[in-house]
Write an enzyme that holds these catalytic residues in place. Sequence first.
Site, PDB file in Angstrom:
ATOM      1  N   GLY A  12       0.813  -1.219   0.000  1.00 29.61           N
ATOM      2  CA  GLY A  12       0.000   0.000   0.000  1.00 29.61           C
ATOM      3  C   GLY A  12       0.842   1.263   0.000  1.00 29.61           C
ATOM      4  N   GLN A  13       0.138   2.403   0.099  1.00 26.78           N
ATOM      5  CA  GLN A  13       0.817   3.695  -0.026  1.00 26.78           C
ATOM      6  C   GLN A  13       1.900   3.880   1.039  1.00 26.78           C
ATOM      7  OE1 GLN A  13      -1.383   7.219   0.982  1.00 26.78           O
ATOM      8  NE2 GLN A  13      -0.123   8.563  -0.269  1.00 26.78           N
ATOM      9  N   ASP A  35       1.397  -8.920   2.072  1.00 22.98           N
ATOM     10  CA  ASP A  35       0.170  -8.256   1.625  1.00 22.98           C
ATOM     11  C   ASP A  35      -0.814  -9.344   1.209  1.00 22.98           C
ATOM     12  OD1 ASP A  35      -0.086  -4.954   0.581  1.00 22.98           O
ATOM     13  OD2 ASP A  35      -1.746  -6.366   0.322  1.00 22.98           O
ATOM     14  N   ILE A  36      -2.055  -8.963   1.084  1.00 22.54           N
ATOM     15  CA  ILE A  36      -3.088  -9.932   0.691  1.00 22.54           C
ATOM     16  C   ILE A  36      -2.919 -10.350  -0.770  1.00 22.54           C
ATOM     17  CG2 ILE A  36      -4.812  -8.157   0.092  1.00 22.54           C
ATOM     18  CD1 ILE A  36      -6.331 -10.715   2.029  1.00 22.54           C
ATOM     19  N   ARG A  37      -2.276  -9.477  -1.549  1.00 24.03           N
ATOM     20  CA  ARG A  37      -2.015  -9.831  -2.946  1.00 24.03           C
ATOM     21  C   ARG A  37      -0.678  -9.250  -3.376  1.00 24.03           C
ATOM     22  NH1 ARG A  37      -5.927  -5.941  -2.873  1.00 24.03           N
ATOM     23  NH2 ARG A  37      -7.555  -7.530  -2.718  1.00 24.03           N
ATOM     24  N   TYR A 143     -14.904   4.344   8.655  1.00 27.65           N
ATOM     25  CA  TYR A 143     -13.449   4.272   8.864  1.00 27.65           C
ATOM     26  C   TYR A 143     -13.058   4.931  10.190  1.00 27.65           C
ATOM     27  CZ  TYR A 143      -8.543   5.601   7.780  1.00 27.65           C
ATOM     28  OH  TYR A 143      -7.182   5.811   7.799  1.00 27.65           O
ATOM     29  N   LYS A 147     -11.264   3.335  13.482  1.00 32.27           N
ATOM     30  CA  LYS A 147      -9.985   3.841  14.011  1.00 32.27           C
ATOM     31  C   LYS A 147     -10.141   4.272  15.467  1.00 32.27           C
ATOM     32  CE  LYS A 147      -7.132   3.165  10.636  1.00 32.27           C
ATOM     33  NZ  LYS A 147      -6.056   2.173  10.789  1.00 32.27           N
TER      34      LYS A 147
END
Length: 315
Positions: A12-13, A35-37, A143, A147
């Site tokens: 990711g970022q 990662d998941i992918r 979200y 959090k």
Amino acid sequence: MSKYILIIGACGQIGTELTYTLREKYGSEHIIASDIREGNEDLMQSGPFEILDATNYDALEEVIAYYDISEVYLMAAMLSATAEKFPMRAWNLNMNTLFNVLNLAKEKKITKIFWPSSIAVFGPNTPKDNTPQNTIMEPSTVYGISKQSGERWCEYYFKKFGVDVRSIRYPGLISWKTMPGGGTTDYAVEIYHKALTQGTYTCFLEENTKLPMMFMDDAIRATLQIMETPENEIKERSSYNLGAMSFTPKEIAASIQAIIPDFTIDYAPDFRQQIANSWPSSIDDSNAQKDWNWKAEFDLEKTTKTMLENLKNRV
Ligand code: AKB
């Protein structure tokens, strides 16, 4: 250095840049990216990489035992805009991954955790300017609710079980190596890409929507800094406010026009406007300054210059 570190959400970022920085610092073989992918080829080949679904406790435990991991950076999450579309998936991903790492630490299988929180923990009743560390929260997004709950659980596991979990409330993050995905602050990355490829950008937020933002180099430095701080000096066990700069779409556009005079912007606000309206405009990060010497280095002008210089060879 003999410790082994696992990064969850490494493609990711934030995860991408964190992986590169930690590999540089501690040696590639000590940093296990997962990662998941599959993601960026270069990242996957720069050291150990595992396909891992961190919502699966047994799979996570197996990777941790195999590599003898002591620290985990949990960077996988569904961000604000996507989470509004898939509330239950967001809740399950954001909470189950956190519980899995907290429970592994409770079971003494790992010793230290980094978990990112966000300015999304704040809500429409929070003071908007210079938002304090401790204030009304009441997040109004899926979200943000995940959090804020996560923050409560981190503090609970620290107090009840002595789990050494550390956290930062990231503002919107601006970077050129990896695109963000599914956030409300993503416009502040997209705008640079469009400025270089099309000379124009249609912004999904109104021109005067002011949000707290940070350049990725600062975010990574803060993350390493908080993780290196002696345990007894970490006073906030929910999550630290962290600030760098605040700007509106109109102001970021003007900073681009200072370098690309022909650049134009127009505005077509969508559902993300309501999310942005519920968040602070600026952040008081004096606790992070006091407890672990936080100081941002990138303002808007420096961010724009760095983004355009690096992206012009890529897009
Ligand atoms: C988002 O926009 O959802 C994220 C964040 C502020 O946490 N970038």
